[in-house]
Design an enzyme around this catalytic site. Structure first.
Site, short mmCIF file in Angstrom:
data_model
loop_
_atom_site.label_atom_id
_atom_site.label_comp_id
_atom_site.label_asym_id
_atom_site.label_seq_id
_atom_site.Cartn_x
_atom_site.Cartn_y
_atom_site.Cartn_z
N LYS A 11 -41.65 64.11 28.74
CA LYS A 11 -43.11 63.94 28.83
C LYS A 11 -43.60 64.06 30.27
CE LYS A 11 -43.93 61.52 24.51
NZ LYS A 11 -44.40 60.30 23.84
N LYS A 56 -39.80 73.07 14.68
CA LYS A 56 -40.10 71.98 13.76
C LYS A 56 -41.61 71.94 13.49
CE LYS A 56 -39.60 67.41 14.53
NZ LYS A 56 -39.10 66.19 15.17
N LYS A 107 -47.72 68.86 15.18
CA LYS A 107 -49.15 69.02 15.47
C LYS A 107 -49.37 69.69 16.81
CE LYS A 107 -50.77 64.89 15.15
NZ LYS A 107 -49.97 63.94 14.36
#
Ligand code: TRP
Length: 338
Positions: free
Chosen positions: A112, A199, A202
């Protein structure tokens, strides 16, 4: 109190739930309710660790509650993390038995941080992002969870939770916190319909995922436009076709699944007929969830009151833990205010 084992898991309110979330996690949560004492949290404090909008966060938190209930998660088992401020208090205490070095080694933190540096999401790397796994440990340990159903990507965070429990117990001289184990259940791996090399997620964009609340028309359209050929060598089933078979199987339509698979092996499967069947089966599979969702939305206030109530009940457990923890760590004890 029953002698059933405790289960705890949480999910971040980052927008709509998609088919991958449902088949990979939520469906399993629903099943586990039969055999365990389950608590499931919508962790809005965690969502603050990446750039977000305040108004959206509050909206998405409730949206997720309604979606989880539509899937069959029982209201009594659901809580909203920010309605139980004791999680934060325990997070602070845990931060004092966690080493800086071990947080630096968390791969999710590194990933991240990279995303933020690369500027795909504008923002700085907050101390909150660094503390994310400590708050997660608090979520888990505050309820003395035995098992935590999560995906493989959370394995390292679970290990950290066990280390924190162990260090706390050692430092304060009591086997107080349970050592939580991850519960990895075999679940279907659903891929993006627009790019089956990845995968379903969103973050890839709306073409890549099938929203659980998508209407019939949208479901059919998305399955029909699913990418099938991704240039694999002949003789192996392409990821896109595999994905359609995975979805078909997950809908419970095993007879068509078997027949179409036989067609595939005989070399006479028509992609259009596979898509036709997947679209119809999936739409039928999602219809009851959609209907239940519509019902719940008719009665918004009642549902919200229920969740406030259940969060309050669950909070009592967290308050009891904090009473004991305060005692153990040498800070002042306070009476619960409610
Ligand atoms: N980190 C988890 C995820 O991204 C979400 C989470 C927060 C969680 N607290 C938790 C999961 C406690 C299990 C238990 O999926």
């Amino acid at each position: 109190m029953s002698d059933r084992k405790n289960i705890l898991s949480c999910i971040q309110p980052t927008g709509e739930v998609h088919l991958g979330n449902y088949l990979g996690a939520i469906q399993n949560w629903v099943k586990l309710q039969e055999d365990y004492d389950c608590k499931y949290g919508v962790v809005d404090y965690h969502t603050m660790t990446m750039p977000y909008q305040a108004k959206k966060l509050r909206e998405n938190t409730w949206k997720l509650i309604f979606e989880l209930m539509a899937c069959g998660v029982e209201a009594d088992n659901l809580f909203i993390q920010s309605m139980i401020p004791e999680h934060q208090e325990l997070c602070w205490i845990f931060s004092c038995v966690t080493s800086y070095g071990e947080l630096q080694r968390m791969t999710q933190f590194k990933d991240k941080s990279q995303q933020l540096k690369a500027g795909s999401k504008s923002g700085y790397i907050s101390a909150g992002l660094f503390m994310y796994p400590v708050l997660q440990a608090a979520d888990i340990l505050i309820y003395h969870a035995d098992y935590v159903p999560v995906g493989k990507d959370q394995e390292q965070h679970l290990e950290l939770s066990r280390n924190i429990a162990q260090r706390f117990n050692h430092q304060f001289g009591k086997e107080y916190f349970t050592h939580p184990e991850p519960l990895f259940t075999e679940t279907p791996k659903v891929l993006s319909t627009a790019d089956p090399s990845r995968k379903m997620s969103k973050s890839l964009g709306p073409k890549h995922y099938i929203a659980l609340q998508a209407d019939s028309q949208r479901v059919v359209k998305q399955i029909k436009s699913a990418v099938t050929d991704t240039g694999e060598s002949s003789g192996t089933m392409s990821a896109g076709i595999q994905n359609l078979f995975t979805i078909l199987k997950a809908t419970g339509n095993s007879s068509d699944h078997a027949a179409l698979l036989a067609d595939y092996h005989a070399g006479n499967l028509q992609y259009s007929s596979l898509k036709e069947v997947v679209a119809t089966s999936l739409d039928g599979f999602l219809a009851p969830i959609r209907e239940r969702h519509a019902e719940l939305m008719q009665d918004k206030k009642r549902v919200k009151d229920q969740i406030k109530q259940s969060s309050n009940e669950i909070r009592k457990v967290a308050q009891e833990t904090m009473r004991e923890v305060r005692e153990l760590v040498g800070i002042q004890t306070v009476r619960p205010v409610r």
